[in-house]
Design an enzyme around this catalytic site. Structure first.
Site, PDB file in Angstrom:
ATOM      1  CB  CYS A 108      -0.947   0.100   1.176  1.00  0.00           C
ATOM      2  SG  CYS A 108      -2.125  -1.246   1.243  1.00  0.00           S
ATOM      3  NE  ARG A 164       4.583   1.893   0.069  1.00  0.00           N
ATOM      4  CZ  ARG A 164       5.590   1.847   0.930  1.00  0.00           C
ATOM      5  NH1 ARG A 164       6.809   2.083   0.518  1.00  0.00           N
ATOM      6  NH2 ARG A 164       5.382   1.571   2.183  1.00  0.00           N
ATOM      7  CD1 TRP A 169       0.204  -6.633  -2.687  1.00  0.00           C
ATOM      8  CD2 TRP A 169      -0.128  -6.984  -0.508  1.00  0.00           C
ATOM      9  NE1 TRP A 169       0.520  -7.943  -2.415  1.00  0.00           N
ATOM     10  CE2 TRP A 169       0.327  -8.188  -1.088  1.00  0.00           C
ATOM     11  CE3 TRP A 169      -0.405  -6.972   0.857  1.00  0.00           C
ATOM     12  CZ2 TRP A 169       0.516  -9.355  -0.357  1.00  0.00           C
ATOM     13  CZ3 TRP A 169      -0.229  -8.134   1.586  1.00  0.00           C
ATOM     14  CH2 TRP A 169       0.238  -9.310   0.984  1.00  0.00           C
ATOM     15  CG  ASN A 174       1.485   1.272   4.303  1.00  0.00           C
ATOM     16  OD1 ASN A 174       1.292   0.070   4.156  1.00  0.00           O
ATOM     17  ND2 ASN A 174       2.699   1.760   4.448  1.00  0.00           N
ATOM     18  N   GLY A 175      -0.749  -0.391   6.315  1.00  0.00           N
ATOM     19  CA  GLY A 175      -0.440  -1.132   7.530  1.00  0.00           C
ATOM     20  C   GLY A 175      -1.567  -2.084   7.873  1.00  0.00           C
ATOM     21  CD  GLU A 213      16.655 -14.651  -6.246  1.00  0.00           C
ATOM     22  OE1 GLU A 213      16.098 -14.972  -5.187  1.00  0.00           O
ATOM     23  OE2 GLU A 213      16.333 -13.651  -6.904  1.00  0.00           O
ATOM     24  CE  LYS A 261      13.400 -12.994  -8.801  1.00  0.00           C
ATOM     25  NZ  LYS A 261      14.020 -12.653  -7.601  1.00  0.00           N
ATOM     26  CD  GLU A 275       9.789 -13.215  -6.802  1.00  0.00           C
ATOM     27  OE1 GLU A 275       9.699 -12.526  -5.796  1.00  0.00           O
ATOM     28  OE2 GLU A 275      10.764 -13.125  -7.567  1.00  0.00           O
ATOM     29  CG  HIS A 278      17.319 -37.923   1.692  1.00  0.00           C
ATOM     30  ND1 HIS A 278      17.583 -39.174   2.218  1.00  0.00           N
ATOM     31  CD2 HIS A 278      18.520 -37.364   1.423  1.00  0.00           C
ATOM     32  CE1 HIS A 278      18.895 -39.345   2.279  1.00  0.00           C
ATOM     33  NE2 HIS A 278      19.486 -38.260   1.792  1.00  0.00           N
ATOM     34  CE  LYS A 311      11.908  -3.715  -6.417  1.00  0.00           C
ATOM     35  NZ  LYS A 311      12.228  -5.140  -6.591  1.00  0.00           N
TER      36      LYS A 311
HETATM   37  C1  G6P Z   1       8.974  -8.852  -1.396  1.00  0.00           C
HETATM   38  C2  G6P Z   1       9.542  -8.646  -2.778  1.00  0.00           C
HETATM   39  C3  G6P Z   1      10.798  -9.489  -2.956  1.00  0.00           C
HETATM   40  C4  G6P Z   1      11.805  -9.176  -1.849  1.00  0.00           C
HETATM   41  C5  G6P Z   1      11.185  -9.350  -0.471  1.00  0.00           C
HETATM   42  C6  G6P Z   1      12.090  -8.813   0.622  1.00  0.00           C
HETATM   43  O1  G6P Z   1       8.480 -10.145  -1.264  1.00  0.00           O
HETATM   44  O2  G6P Z   1       8.581  -8.965  -3.740  1.00  0.00           O
HETATM   45  O3  G6P Z   1      11.390  -9.222  -4.198  1.00  0.00           O
HETATM   46  O4  G6P Z   1      12.900 -10.015  -1.982  1.00  0.00           O
HETATM   47  O5  G6P Z   1       9.958  -8.603  -0.388  1.00  0.00           O
HETATM   48  O6  G6P Z   1      12.195  -7.430   0.480  1.00  0.00           O
HETATM   49  P1  G6P Z   1      13.433  -6.571   0.890  1.00  0.00           P
HETATM   50  O7  G6P Z   1      13.076  -5.178   0.437  1.00  0.00           O
HETATM   51  O8  G6P Z   1      13.530  -6.661   2.390  1.00  0.00           O
HETATM   52  O9  G6P Z   1      14.631  -7.102   0.221  1.00  0.00           O
END
Ligand code: G6P
Length: 614
Positions: free
Chosen positions: A2, A27, A77, A103-104, A487, A491, A494, A510, A609
């Site tokens: 948000c 956000r 969000w 926001n929160g 990672e 990706k 996501e 396992h 993000k």
């Molecule tokens: C969200 C984003 C990710 C990020 C994570 C941690 O989930 O979509 O891309 O890695 O937050 O965020 P930060 O800003 O703490 O790296």
């Protein structure tokens, strides 16, 4: 998670609010709304879905909205209540006189709602925010003073909030407050701007005041009054924002993600700049404020982070343990904060975060700080909450990352860990000159190697097309590249919504091996070094179960071409440095699969993000 904006001044509020929201889209982006004060009344406009839907509504009503010079806006969000128009902010009290953006998360909203309903309030949305609108309105009915009403109402709230509020009967006023959520006030001549983050206001002013928790600011066109929760007036601390307005352009790339992937060679050069002068000199990391004696005597390091930053932390653990022989724990912030974490003044606690605003990581570092640990923050946002609370700060300088899926910030975090680990090892005297010189030599040429990988992207694009119809993937690796497997799989999940999971290759047999057949491709990260042969055996085991195999390797071994269905080759690199290169093809693979499937690459569904709620 948000974004909120507010404006009071002389310009067209609608333009400032919508451009601010555009810059806060990272956000959240499931609905948006604005409230504008207009000729003795407040009009609210909301839309479900992307911000553009709201902009279209406001364009149609241009004549009606353009004269307002006071308003608030929100991009959502969803936490409580589906992403519908009704649940979009701003929310209002019963009579519509008071409007609010938030926001929160209001943790006690259910209890508050029951009480408010008893008092006759009618709820229209499923949000926690609406309780705050009613709560402040109730206090306003008694006090007839918006600031006082906000002060009294917020005392009853538990949870996190940044709030921006206006009231029809106080047409010259915006009131803002916050607790455990970021909020700043931009200061102009005869105007004020409110925002969750700098990009929303930097086009208009470089002067700003960050609110501390529980402070309340009352803004009129020509005044800013700041009080604390006890109604004591506080002198505002005005800062100069260390930012230039940047036009966020895709520079000819189809998506920001692809552009940001291509920026990575320069990101590495930036991180090294000023810290690695020549291969013969020690790493210069004056950002680390621990004195050298304390650093030598550290008996533990804890690294806390979320998401992609957590994967950078895993590589960091490997490096610090390898170079410095200090035990390192890595933990997701959301877990760290709910257990008895053993930490003390001999523990260095490293928080890693692109945004510097991730709620769980902020809470975790605050807990560690209370126990006396030195807090080192690695972040892309030197103006963030984490950066402000750090004892030592390593800004990673990756530049603004627009795409929700992190790419260049990950590379910058990894590079920061390489520098930190070598720096610590040099201070402790536990790395030979020969090893440190050869590592530095290789670090300097990493950007060229990444450029070579990027030049081969057409090959990855072809592989992506061939694998885009699969619904499940397994990524395997060992050692320093285990985090790369996590990672790479993250990706893909996501941005393409394909179920991809990273496993330690040795764990395959396992359990996960039970899932293997021709519908489950296995991607193996096979860098020459300690674990190469072992992973090759794990790939053989997968082949025997009919899985399609992809190799990501720096080996020229012909055996690989025989065993694997597809091979992605990257330039040869020292195994311990390989995570910097090996992740690049995985970013590209995820990107091209998502692009081929027609997904919204830069703004994937359900994600944001900056995650400012726990
Ligand atoms: C969200 C984003 C990710 C990020 C994570 C941690 O989930 O979509 O891309 O890695 O937050 O965020 P930060 O800003 O703490 O790296």
């Amino acid at each position: 998670m948000c974004g909120i904006v507010g404006y009071i001044g002389y310009r067209k509020a609608v333009d400032i609010l919508t451009s601010g929201l555009k810059n806060l889209e990272y956000r959240g982006y499931d609905s948006s709304g604005v409230a504008l004060y207009n000729q003795n009344k407040i009009d609210v406009y909301k839309a479900q879905g992307k911000l553009q839907n709201l902009v279209n509504i406001l364009d149609e009503k241009r004549a009606e909205v353009e004269n307002s010079t006071l308003g608030i806006g929100h991009i959502r969000w969803a936490t409580h209540g589906a992403p519908t128009t009704i649940n979009a902010h701003p929310h209002t009290c019963n009579c519509g006189s008071l409007v609010i953006v938030h926001n929160g998360i209001i943790e006690n909203f259910k209890e508050l709602k029951v009480e408010l309903e008893k008092k006759g309030c009618t709820f229209h949305s499923q949000t926690d925010t609406e309780t705050v609108a009613h709560l402040i309105a109730q206090e306003y009915a008694k006090t007839k003073d918006l600031t006082e009403a906000v002060r009294l109402a917020t005392k009853k709230i538990e949870g996190a909030y940044a709030l921006c509020i206006m009231h029809k009967d106080e047409p010259e006023t915006l009131v803002v407050t916050k607790r455990n959520a970021p909020l700043l006030v931009g200061i102009g001549e005869g105007e004020y701007f409110v925002a969750s983050d700098v990009p929303a206001i930097i086009e208009y002013t470089k002067k700003a005041m960050y609110l501390n928790d529980n402070q309340i600011a009352t803004l009129t066109r020509n005044s800013l009054k700041l009080i604390d929760e006890n109604n004591t007036e506080i002198t505002p601390k005005i800062e100069s924002l260390p930012w230039e307005p940047v036009a966020l352009s895709k520079m000819g790339f189809k998506h920001f993600m692809l552009k940001e992937i291509h920026e990575q060679p320069d990101v590495i050069r930036n991180v090294l700049n000023g810290k690695l002068h020549t291969i013969d000199e020690p790493i210069n990391l004056e950002e680390v404020k621990l004195d050298k004696e304390t650093l030598k005597n550290l008996n533990r390091v804890q690294i806390i982070a979320c998401g992609t930053s957590l994967h950078a932390a895993m590589v960091g653990k490997y490096l610090i343990e390898d170079f410095c022989s200090i035990p390192v724990e890595v933990e997701a912030s959301s877990e760290y904060i709910y257990r008895k974490a053993i930490t003390d003044e001999k523990t260095l606690v490293v928080g890693v975060s692109q945004s510097g605003e991730t709620a769980d990581t902020i809470t975790a570092i605050r807990q560690a700080k209370e126990k006396g640990s030195h807090i080192l923050i690695i972040t892309n946002r030197p103006d963030s909450t984490m950066a402000r609370e750090a004892d030592s700060l390593i800004p990673v300088n990756a530049g603004i990352e627009v795409s929700v899926a992190a790419t260049k910030s990950y590379i910058a975090q990894l590079m920061s860990f390489y520098l930190l680990a070598i720096y610590m090892a040099e201070v402790k005297g536990c790395i030979t000159k020969e090893i440190s010189t050869s590592l530095k030599k290789e670090l300097i040429i990493l950007p060229q190697k990444i450029e070579q990988v990027l030049n081969e992207k057409e090959q990855i694009k072809k592989i992506a097309k061939e694998y885009s119809s699969f619904k499940n993937f397994i990524y395997i690796a060992r050692g320093v590249n285990l985090a790369t497997a996590f990672e790479g799989a993250l990706k893909l999940k996501e941005i393409s919504y394909i179920n991809a999971t990273g496993y330690a290759a040795g764990e395959l047999k396992h359990g996960p091996i039970a899932m293997l057949d021709e519908t489950m491709p296995v991607l193996s990260i096979l860098m020459k070094g300690k674990v190469y042969e072992k992973i090759l055996s794990n790939a053989e085991e997968s082949k025997a179960r009919n899985a399609k195999l992809i190799a990501l390797t720096d080996s020229k071994d012909a055996k690989i071409d025989e065993l694997f269905d597809h091979v992605i080759r990257i330039p040869e690199v020292n195994e311990i440095l390989s995570p910097i290169i090996s992740v690049i093809p995985l970013q590209l693979l995820a990107y091209y699969i998502a692009e081929y499937l027609g997904k919204d690459v830069d703004q994937p569904r359900n994600l944001a993000k900056s995650v400012t709620v726990e």
